[in-house]
Design a protein around this motif. Sequence first.
Motif, PDB file in Angstrom:
ATOM      1  N   GLY A   1       0.821  -1.205   0.000  1.00  0.00           N
ATOM      2  CA  GLY A   1       0.000   0.000   0.000  1.00  0.00           C
ATOM      3  C   GLY A   1       0.850   1.247   0.000  1.00  0.00           C
ATOM      4  O   GLY A   1       2.037   1.217   0.344  1.00  0.00           O
ATOM      5  N   LYS A   2       0.259   2.362  -0.409  1.00  0.00           N
ATOM      6  CA  LYS A   2       0.981   3.622  -0.489  1.00  0.00           C
ATOM      7  C   LYS A   2       1.068   4.280   0.884  1.00  0.00           C
ATOM      8  O   LYS A   2       0.217   4.081   1.746  1.00  0.00           O
ATOM      9  CB  LYS A   2       0.273   4.564  -1.458  1.00  0.00           C
ATOM     10  N   GLY A   3       2.076   5.096   1.053  1.00  0.00           N
ATOM     11  CA  GLY A   3       2.219   5.862   2.279  1.00  0.00           C
ATOM     12  C   GLY A   3       2.881   5.082   3.404  1.00  0.00           C
ATOM     13  O   GLY A   3       3.459   4.010   3.209  1.00  0.00           O
ATOM     14  N   ILE A   4       2.780   5.657   4.603  1.00  0.00           N
ATOM     15  CA  ILE A   4       3.392   5.060   5.787  1.00  0.00           C
ATOM     16  C   ILE A   4       2.383   4.162   6.500  1.00  0.00           C
ATOM     17  O   ILE A   4       1.226   4.529   6.672  1.00  0.00           O
ATOM     18  CB  ILE A   4       3.869   6.166   6.762  1.00  0.00           C
ATOM     19  N   TRP A   5       2.871   2.994   6.909  1.00  0.00           N
ATOM     20  CA  TRP A   5       2.049   2.053   7.674  1.00  0.00           C
ATOM     21  C   TRP A   5       2.742   1.769   9.014  1.00  0.00           C
ATOM     22  O   TRP A   5       3.962   1.816   9.122  1.00  0.00           O
ATOM     23  CB  TRP A   5       1.858   0.745   6.907  1.00  0.00           C
ATOM     24  N   VAL A   6       1.912   1.446   9.990  1.00  0.00           N
ATOM     25  CA  VAL A   6       2.430   1.084  11.310  1.00  0.00           C
ATOM     26  C   VAL A   6       2.105  -0.385  11.569  1.00  0.00           C
ATOM     27  O   VAL A   6       0.947  -0.807  11.485  1.00  0.00           O
ATOM     28  CB  VAL A   6       1.803   1.961  12.414  1.00  0.00           C
ATOM     29  N   GLY A   7       3.161  -1.160  11.839  1.00  0.00           N
ATOM     30  CA  GLY A   7       2.971  -2.564  12.191  1.00  0.00           C
ATOM     31  C   GLY A   7       2.924  -2.722  13.702  1.00  0.00           C
ATOM     32  O   GLY A   7       3.815  -2.248  14.409  1.00  0.00           O
TER      33      GLY A   7
END
Length: 234
Positions: free
Chosen positions: A176-182
């Motif tokens: 996915g685009k952008g920043i992700w938080v795991g």
Amino acid sequence: MSGVVRVFVISPDTRSERRLELHTTVQKLKGNLELITGIPVANQIVSLLNSENDTQVIAVLNEDERPLGFYGLRDWHVLKVEDANPAVSFTGQLTDVSQVEKFELTGKEYEERRDTVLAYKQRNKMGRFAPKDDAPVAAPPLPVNISVGSRCEVESLEPGLSKRGVVRFVGETKFGKGIWVGVEYDEPFGKNNGSVQGEQYFSCRANYGVFVNPNKVKVGDYPIIELGLDDEEM
């Protein structure tokens, strides 16, 4: 019988609707037909038809002194005017495209001409000749003030349900685009083990890992929720 009828006049080069007076003589009619069809009076063969689809000739108007009413003209009859000597008056040649020499160009010849639509578009940089803008540069991702290792709580749509855990990943992903938080949850509320589509971003037990948008994550001193079981119940 009415003194005026409406008929169609057809010839090799013309087709028109006309109003004729029944007392008009054939000779006068032919004089008018020359102006309409371009066929000289002396060369005209005027036939009366029921319609354009019915080619059977009802009568031939060949008696110059007879009035049109003599031939029984009615509304929407057809007067077919033919040319007995078309080689002299060039009748039919205006609509015979088989004798027109075709002008053809090869693709290369067309591209070399300067009086074409293609050349106009090239000069004015239109269509596919318009200057191509440089590929847009993707905007850098907005900074996210979330640190790996922080305790957090993830927004839940279920009232009263708190999904708490530890931030294990912050950054861009392939899914996915952008920043992700795991996030590694304290309980099995997750969807994965820290990997998505074969790409491992962090490691945790199955169904304890999840990736969410940063705006759904609250970082803070969130303690692990105790289940509240007595020793005897454990």
